[in-house]
Design a protein around this motif. Structure first.
Motif, PDB file in Angstrom:
ATOM      1  N   LEU A 288      -3.732   2.639   7.551  1.00 56.45           N
ATOM      2  CA  LEU A 288      -2.597   3.281   6.889  1.00 56.45           C
ATOM      3  C   LEU A 288      -2.995   4.495   6.057  1.00 56.45           C
ATOM      4  O   LEU A 288      -2.124   5.176   5.521  1.00 56.45           O
ATOM      5  N   ALA A 289      -4.279   4.755   5.947  1.00 58.72           N
ATOM      6  CA  ALA A 289      -4.800   5.872   5.147  1.00 58.72           C
ATOM      7  C   ALA A 289      -4.272   5.808   3.716  1.00 58.72           C
ATOM      8  O   ALA A 289      -3.689   6.755   3.195  1.00 58.72           O
ATOM      9  N   ILE A 290      -4.475   4.621   3.094  1.00 56.19           N
ATOM     10  CA  ILE A 290      -4.046   4.408   1.715  1.00 56.19           C
ATOM     11  C   ILE A 290      -5.220   3.891   0.895  1.00 56.19           C
ATOM     12  O   ILE A 290      -6.219   3.443   1.447  1.00 56.19           O
ATOM     13  N   GLY A 291      -5.066   3.935  -0.402  1.00 60.00           N
ATOM     14  CA  GLY A 291      -6.102   3.444  -1.294  1.00 60.00           C
ATOM     15  C   GLY A 291      -5.943   1.953  -1.586  1.00 60.00           C
ATOM     16  O   GLY A 291      -4.976   1.314  -1.171  1.00 60.00           O
ATOM     17  N   ARG A 292      -6.887   1.413  -2.323  1.00 55.52           N
ATOM     18  CA  ARG A 292      -6.910  -0.005  -2.646  1.00 55.52           C
ATOM     19  C   ARG A 292      -5.690  -0.420  -3.474  1.00 55.52           C
ATOM     20  O   ARG A 292      -5.072  -1.450  -3.207  1.00 55.52           O
ATOM     21  N   ASN A 293      -5.334   0.394  -4.474  1.00 51.86           N
ATOM     22  CA  ASN A 293      -4.194   0.038  -5.323  1.00 51.86           C
ATOM     23  C   ASN A 293      -2.902  -0.028  -4.523  1.00 51.86           C
ATOM     24  O   ASN A 293      -2.099  -0.941  -4.703  1.00 51.86           O
ATOM     25  N   LYS A 294      -2.685   0.935  -3.644  1.00 54.17           N
ATOM     26  CA  LYS A 294      -1.483   0.942  -2.806  1.00 54.17           C
ATOM     27  C   LYS A 294      -1.492  -0.253  -1.861  1.00 54.17           C
ATOM     28  O   LYS A 294      -0.441  -0.874  -1.621  1.00 54.17           O
ATOM     29  N   ALA A 295      -2.648  -0.612  -1.331  1.00 57.80           N
ATOM     30  CA  ALA A 295      -2.758  -1.758  -0.433  1.00 57.80           C
ATOM     31  C   ALA A 295      -2.341  -3.040  -1.152  1.00 57.80           C
ATOM     32  O   ALA A 295      -1.539  -3.824  -0.628  1.00 57.80           O
TER      33      ALA A 295
END
Length: 50
Positions: free
Chosen positions: A5-12
């Motif tokens: 998803l090309a997202i960071g850890r916090n967003k995940a």
């Protein structure tokens, strides 16, 4: 999931905790079936096309 998803850890974690992406929590870690990520992507595509 973060790479796909090309997202960071916090967003995940935000997506998991909000229930937007279904997962199984085992102890302190999450297990995310690939189908759940696919369902999330398809839902986002449908939402954007409406």
């Amino acid at each position: 999931m973060m790479e796909i998803l090309a997202i960071g850890r916090n967003k995940a974690y935000e997506l998991l905790q909000s229930g937007q992406i279904k997962s199984i929590k085992l102890g302190k870690s999450y297990r995310i079936p690939k189908i759940c990520i696919e369902e999330y992507i398809l839902a986002k595509i449908q939402m954007n096309s409406d």
